[in-house]
Each structure stands twice: as C-alpha cells, then as structure tokens.
Motif scaffolding. Structure first.
Motif, PDB file in Angstrom:
ATOM      1  N   MET A 127      -4.521   6.697  -1.720  1.00  0.00           N
ATOM      2  CA  MET A 127      -4.035   5.569  -0.922  1.00  0.00           C
ATOM      3  C   MET A 127      -4.589   4.545  -2.620  1.00  0.00           C
ATOM      4  N   MET A 128      -3.221   3.314  -2.607  1.00  0.00           N
ATOM      5  CA  MET A 128      -2.870   2.964  -3.819  1.00  0.00           C
ATOM      6  C   MET A 128      -2.217   1.730  -3.463  1.00  0.00           C
ATOM      7  N   THR A 129      -2.227   1.286  -4.426  1.00  0.00           N
ATOM      8  CA  THR A 129      -1.786  -0.437  -3.805  1.00  0.00           C
ATOM      9  C   THR A 129      -0.109  -0.025  -4.768  1.00  0.00           C
ATOM     10  N   GLU A 130       0.649  -1.481  -4.730  1.00  0.00           N
ATOM     11  CA  GLU A 130       1.896  -1.217  -5.264  1.00  0.00           C
ATOM     12  C   GLU A 130       1.717  -1.357  -6.895  1.00  0.00           C
ATOM     13  N   LYS A 131       0.290  -2.435  -6.659  1.00  0.00           N
ATOM     14  CA  LYS A 131       0.731  -2.868  -8.271  1.00  0.00           C
ATOM     15  C   LYS A 131       0.002  -1.960  -9.461  1.00  0.00           C
ATOM     16  N   GLN A 132      -0.419  -0.837  -8.928  1.00  0.00           N
ATOM     17  CA  GLN A 132      -1.173   0.646  -9.300  1.00  0.00           C
ATOM     18  C   GLN A 132      -0.055   1.461  -9.322  1.00  0.00           C
ATOM     19  N   TYR A 133       0.824   1.507  -8.265  1.00  0.00           N
ATOM     20  CA  TYR A 133       1.813   2.344  -7.921  1.00  0.00           C
ATOM     21  C   TYR A 133       2.991   2.346  -9.183  1.00  0.00           C
ATOM     22  N   ALA A 134       2.903   0.772  -9.179  1.00  0.00           N
ATOM     23  CA  ALA A 134       3.854  -0.004 -10.437  1.00  0.00           C
ATOM     24  C   ALA A 134       3.793   0.419 -12.158  1.00  0.00           C
ATOM     25  N   MET A 139       1.247  -1.182  -0.285  1.00  0.00           N
ATOM     26  CA  MET A 139      -0.004  -0.645  -0.124  1.00  0.00           C
ATOM     27  C   MET A 139       0.966   1.074  -0.115  1.00  0.00           C
ATOM     28  N   ARG A 140       0.335   2.468  -0.643  1.00  0.00           N
ATOM     29  CA  ARG A 140       0.909   3.726  -0.935  1.00  0.00           C
ATOM     30  C   ARG A 140       0.389   4.571  -0.348  1.00  0.00           C
ATOM     31  N   LEU A 141       0.743   4.993   0.357  1.00  0.00           N
ATOM     32  CA  LEU A 141       0.447   6.931   0.526  1.00  0.00           C
ATOM     33  C   LEU A 141       0.733   8.268  -0.122  1.00  0.00           C
ATOM     34  N   MET A 142      -0.096   8.679  -1.051  1.00  0.00           N
ATOM     35  CA  MET A 142       0.302   9.834  -1.705  1.00  0.00           C
ATOM     36  C   MET A 142      -0.054  10.983  -0.773  1.00  0.00           C
ATOM     37  N   ILE A 143       0.966  11.946  -0.665  1.00  0.00           N
ATOM     38  CA  ILE A 143       0.591  13.056  -0.603  1.00  0.00           C
ATOM     39  C   ILE A 143       1.316  14.572  -1.605  1.00  0.00           C
ATOM     40  N   MET A 144       0.215  15.061  -1.747  1.00  0.00           N
ATOM     41  CA  MET A 144      -0.290  15.881  -2.444  1.00  0.00           C
ATOM     42  C   MET A 144      -0.518  17.684  -2.366  1.00  0.00           C
ATOM     43  N   PHE A 145       0.778  18.157  -2.417  1.00  0.00           N
ATOM     44  CA  PHE A 145      -0.101  19.775  -1.219  1.00  0.00           C
ATOM     45  C   PHE A 145       0.438  21.150  -2.518  1.00  0.00           C
ATOM     46  N   ASP A 146      -0.063  21.673  -2.183  1.00  0.00           N
ATOM     47  CA  ASP A 146       0.098  22.829  -2.707  1.00  0.00           C
ATOM     48  C   ASP A 146      -0.522  24.047  -1.726  1.00  0.00           C
ATOM     49  N   LEU A 147       0.895  25.038  -0.963  1.00  0.00           N
ATOM     50  CA  LEU A 147       0.763  25.707  -0.384  1.00  0.00           C
ATOM     51  C   LEU A 147       0.976  27.327  -0.139  1.00  0.00           C
ATOM     52  N   PRO A 148       0.893  27.898   0.355  1.00  0.00           N
ATOM     53  CA  PRO A 148       0.951  29.660   0.218  1.00  0.00           C
ATOM     54  C   PRO A 148       1.696  30.101   0.213  1.00  0.00           C
ATOM     55  N   THR A 149       3.143  30.473   0.124  1.00  0.00           N
ATOM     56  CA  THR A 149       4.510  31.226   0.483  1.00  0.00           C
ATOM     57  C   THR A 149       4.204  32.529   0.569  1.00  0.00           C
ATOM     58  N   ASP A 150       3.477  33.239   0.774  1.00  0.00           N
ATOM     59  CA  ASP A 150       3.344  34.482   0.376  1.00  0.00           C
ATOM     60  C   ASP A 150       3.472  35.584   1.590  1.00  0.00           C
ATOM     61  N   THR A 151       3.449  35.012   2.685  1.00  0.00           N
ATOM     62  CA  THR A 151       4.752  36.144   4.143  1.00  0.00           C
ATOM     63  C   THR A 151       5.410  35.000   4.347  1.00  0.00           C
ATOM     64  N   ALA A 152       6.160  35.580   5.521  1.00  0.00           N
ATOM     65  CA  ALA A 152       6.969  34.435   6.205  1.00  0.00           C
ATOM     66  C   ALA A 152       6.508  33.244   6.756  1.00  0.00           C
ATOM     67  N   GLU A 153       5.018  34.085   7.323  1.00  0.00           N
ATOM     68  CA  GLU A 153       4.445  32.860   8.316  1.00  0.00           C
ATOM     69  C   GLU A 153       4.116  31.525   7.928  1.00  0.00           C
ATOM     70  N   ASP A 154       3.429  31.916   6.273  1.00  0.00           N
ATOM     71  CA  ASP A 154       3.155  31.098   5.003  1.00  0.00           C
ATOM     72  C   ASP A 154       4.520  29.810   5.171  1.00  0.00           C
ATOM     73  N   ARG A 155       6.019  31.074   4.430  1.00  0.00           N
ATOM     74  CA  ARG A 155       6.516  29.389   4.396  1.00  0.00           C
ATOM     75  C   ARG A 155       7.256  28.779   5.321  1.00  0.00           C
ATOM     76  N   ARG A 156       6.989  29.759   7.086  1.00  0.00           N
ATOM     77  CA  ARG A 156       7.212  28.939   7.632  1.00  0.00           C
ATOM     78  C   ARG A 156       6.702  27.657   8.024  1.00  0.00           C
ATOM     79  N   ASN A 157       5.548  28.118   8.028  1.00  0.00           N
ATOM     80  CA  ASN A 157       3.849  26.522   7.689  1.00  0.00           C
ATOM     81  C   ASN A 157       4.298  25.690   6.656  1.00  0.00           C
ATOM     82  N   TYR A 158       5.298  26.010   5.352  1.00  0.00           N
ATOM     83  CA  TYR A 158       5.205  24.799   4.166  1.00  0.00           C
ATOM     84  C   TYR A 158       6.617  24.121   4.935  1.00  0.00           C
TER      85      TYR A 158
END
Length: 101
Positions: free
Chosen positions: A71-78, A1-20
């Motif tokens: 979430m995907m199986t190893e076969k799907q990832y392969a 099993m695979r867990l893939m995380i995709m993200f698009d986080l703001p980087t406008d302010t110093a706090e945003d960049r720190r959170n990223y």
C-alpha cells in the motif's frame, strides 16, 4: 491510496496455469491495471478500502506461489522513477477517475 499486488505463480501443470489465469482475471475484474508482468495496481479511496480489497484478494489467491501486496500513497506512487521506458498517461491509472459520493 494505491494497492499494488505482485505475484509469482507456478505454471508447471494445467491446474497451475488455470489458477494463474483465474487469479489474474480476478485482479482485472477488481479494477487492477497491469503495471508490469505480474505487477498490478489499483487506486483506492481510503486505506480502509485498500485493506478490505487486500483481504478479498487473499481469499481468491491460489495456495501455491508467492503473492505480495504493497500500500502506498498517491504521492509515493507519483514519485516513481522510470529508469528505462516511459510513463503511460492513462486516466485509468490516475486518481482523477475516482469519484467520492
């Protein structure tokens, strides 16, 4: 099993960049590997462990931005196709490194 995380986080302010940076570092500390910019993947032993990890990530996720999991199986990832570029053969990116006790 695979867990893939995709993200698009703001980087406008110093706090945003720190959170990223904090979120990205947390993913790496949890054993995720970068597949592409803002796309990270990790091998999980079972679906339950992937669901547990997904909940753990939801706790550390910043409030702003977009974060998605898949979430995907190893076969799907392969079965992933490479349109351009080439696959990196790294033992960290395979289920061969998983040891079940």
């Amino acid at each position: 099993m695979r867990l893939m995380i995709m993200f698009d986080l703001p980087t406008d302010t110093a706090e945003d960049r720190r959170n990223y940076r904090k979120f990205r570092k947390s993913l790496i500390n949890e054993g995720f590997l970068m597949i592409q910019y803002s796309v990270y993947c990790r091998v999980c032993v079972t679906k339950q462990s992937a669901e547990f990890l997904e909940k753990k990530i939801s706790v550390i996720a910043p409030k702003k931005g977009l974060i998605q999991s898949f979430m995907m199986t190893e076969k799907q990832y392969a079965d992933m196709h490479f349109i351009t570029g080439k696959k990196v053969d790294d033992i960290r990116n395979t289920s061969d490194r998983t040891i079940i006790l």
